[in-house]
Scaffold this motif. Structure first.
Motif, short mmCIF file in Angstrom:
data_model
loop_
_atom_site.label_atom_id
_atom_site.label_comp_id
_atom_site.label_asym_id
_atom_site.label_seq_id
_atom_site.Cartn_x
_atom_site.Cartn_y
_atom_site.Cartn_z
N PRO A 33 1.07 -1.30 -0.10
CA PRO A 33 0.16 0.06 0.06
C PRO A 33 0.86 1.16 -0.04
O PRO A 33 0.36 2.29 -0.23
CB PRO A 33 -0.79 -0.08 1.37
N LEU A 36 1.08 1.78 -3.76
CA LEU A 36 -0.14 1.57 -4.53
C LEU A 36 -1.09 2.84 -4.50
O LEU A 36 -1.04 3.53 -3.44
CB LEU A 36 -0.82 0.49 -4.12
N SER A 37 -1.78 3.15 -5.51
CA SER A 37 -2.59 4.00 -5.47
C SER A 37 -4.24 3.54 -4.77
O SER A 37 -4.25 2.37 -4.33
CB SER A 37 -3.27 4.56 -6.78
N GLY A 39 -7.04 3.39 -5.52
CA GLY A 39 -7.93 2.41 -6.37
C GLY A 39 -7.12 1.03 -6.48
O GLY A 39 -7.90 0.06 -6.40
N ALA A 40 -5.65 0.94 -6.61
CA ALA A 40 -5.03 -0.03 -6.65
C ALA A 40 -5.28 -1.12 -5.26
O ALA A 40 -5.39 -2.17 -5.36
CB ALA A 40 -3.59 -0.06 -6.92
N VAL A 41 -5.23 -0.18 -4.19
CA VAL A 41 -5.42 -0.82 -2.82
C VAL A 41 -6.41 -1.37 -2.86
O VAL A 41 -6.90 -2.60 -2.35
CB VAL A 41 -5.25 0.14 -1.67
N ASP A 42 -7.91 -0.82 -3.22
CA ASP A 42 -8.98 -1.45 -3.18
C ASP A 42 -9.17 -2.93 -4.17
O ASP A 42 -9.84 -3.60 -3.81
CB ASP A 42 -10.17 -0.19 -3.81
N ARG A 43 -8.48 -2.65 -5.32
CA ARG A 43 -8.58 -3.95 -6.11
C ARG A 43 -7.85 -4.92 -5.65
O ARG A 43 -8.10 -6.20 -5.59
CB ARG A 43 -8.15 -3.52 -7.48
N MET A 44 -6.85 -4.51 -4.81
CA MET A 44 -5.95 -5.89 -4.32
C MET A 44 -6.89 -6.46 -3.07
O MET A 44 -6.74 -7.53 -2.67
CB MET A 44 -4.76 -5.38 -3.78
N TYR A 167 -7.55 -3.22 3.84
CA TYR A 167 -6.61 -4.20 3.20
C TYR A 167 -5.74 -5.12 3.86
O TYR A 167 -5.62 -6.35 3.37
CB TYR A 167 -5.57 -3.00 2.49
N THR A 280 -11.17 -7.18 -13.88
CA THR A 280 -10.54 -5.66 -14.22
C THR A 280 -10.51 -5.31 -15.45
O THR A 280 -10.69 -4.27 -15.83
CB THR A 280 -9.00 -5.87 -13.57
N TRP A 281 -10.35 -6.18 -16.57
CA TRP A 281 -10.04 -5.96 -17.95
C TRP A 281 -11.37 -5.70 -18.52
O TRP A 281 -11.57 -4.95 -19.40
CB TRP A 281 -9.07 -6.92 -18.89
#
Length: 353
Positions: A33, A36-37, A39-44, A167, A280-281
């Motif tokens: 974290p 990471l941004s 948004g990336a923390v939420d996705r992880m 997280y 994600t994609w």
């Protein structure tokens, strides 16, 4: 061939290296974290929850042979009890895990009659339990039917602090549940679980406690999925019964396990990662995303019935997180004439998963 010349092994150099690799990855994820941004923390965090869901369904169906299409009942109850406990004044973060314990306890009386069913009866029976539980939760005035409610007690925390805490809780939960499951499957209970899956009557005839073992696995899976449901609530904050008790959650579990490799420890993790990448994609493509998931699952069922990891394991003998034993021929053995022969590397390996 003299059976004395056979080699029975569990660990390999690759599996021992994998253990070190897993610990390294967990440590890297713990400090991730900082780099990471938001948004990336939420996705992880979502990825960790997906791994929990896949691992728990794989434990129940892949190792235990208990195929269920109603595991969303425990996902929804995990979120519901967290709402109820937080509304009663319990710290919202503490309520996430207390709710999972309650879900595990609730699964015990459910198991008393559900484990009397087999195969398709069990699968459909669990779906019926999920539907009935959904209706009962709607009757709670706090939930306000399908309108739902929110975990408003989380709002007292700063957004950044809340995001990081969730997280780390998700990472710790995933790690702990995978470690518990790994230890369980590697022990005598794991051998009993797989014996029941292969032939329940034969397992009972050699002294395996069939009902008790199945109940333990059933409750562990319920607890783990309850943790996932509570953590998902923490990330979303809102609770709507039709969302949390939706059969799509079990469909996601089935997809991850089928694609990754049912009945393999690594397969569930790989399947969760693949599902995460696909979501994600392509998650923003609407209905085509769901069509794509269904088509992918169908292709894997037809062409790679053992999933990605199961196919790799069968073809190349890869074993990173082994929970069973493997019987193989030694590097070289002598035939009756005294000539040394080397066995074919693929045909000589047989894992007792």
């Amino acid at each position: 061939m003299n059976t004395a010349s056979l080699v029975i092994e569990r660990g390999t150099p690759a599996s021992r290296s994998a253990g070190i690799g897993v610990l390294t990855i967990i440590l890297l994820l713990a400090i991730a974290p900082q780099f990471l941004s938001a948004g990336a923390v939420d996705r992880m965090t979502a990825l960790f929850i997906y791994v929990i869901l896949a691992a728990m369904w794989n434990a129940l169906a892949g190792f235990g042979g208990l195929v269920s299409v109603g595991q969303q009942v425990f996902f929804g109850l995990g979120a519901y009890f967290a709402i109820r406990l937080a509304n009663a004044g319990l710290n919202p973060f503490v309520s996430l895990f207390v709710s999972a314990v309650i879900v595990g306890a609730v699964s015990w009386p459910i198991s008393l009659f559900m484990l009397r069913l087999r195969n398709g009866e069990f699968a459909i029976g669990m779906w019926v339990i999920a539907a009935l539980t959904h209706l009962l939760v709607n009757l709670d005035r706090l939930i306000q039917g399908e309108t739902g409610t929110s975990l408003i007690s989380l709002n007292v925390y700063d957004v950044s602090t809340r995001r990081l805490t969730i997280y780390w809780l998700a990472l710790a939960s995933m790690t702990a549940l995978l470690a518990i499951l790994f230890g369980l499957l590697r022990g005598s209970t794991g051998a009993a679980i797989r014996a029941i899956r292969d032939n329940e009557d034969a397992a009972a005839s050699v002294g395996v406690r069939v009902t008790g073992t199945k109940r333990l696995l059933f409750m562990l899976a319920a607890f783990g999925i309850g943790v996932a449901g509570a953590l998902w609530l923490a990330t979303a904050t809102t609770f709507q019964p039709k969302t949390y008790f939706n059969v799509q959650w079990t469909a996601y579990m089935i997809f991850m396990v089928l694609v990754g490799g049912i009945g393999t420890f690594e397969g569930a993790i790989l399947g969760a990662l693949l599902f995460f990448l696909i979501e994600t994609w392509f998650g923003g493509t609407g209905v085509w995303y769901l069509i794509g998931l269904g088509a992918t699952a169908l292709v894997f069922s037809l062409l790679l019935p053992r999933g990605l990891w199961g196919t790799l394991e069968e073809r190349f003998g890869w074993r990173l997180l082994s929970v069973g034993y493997r019987v193989r021929l030694p590097a070289s053995v002598a035939d009756p004439t005294g000539e040394a022969i080397s066995p074919a590397p693929t045909a000589a390996h047989s894992e007792k998963a």
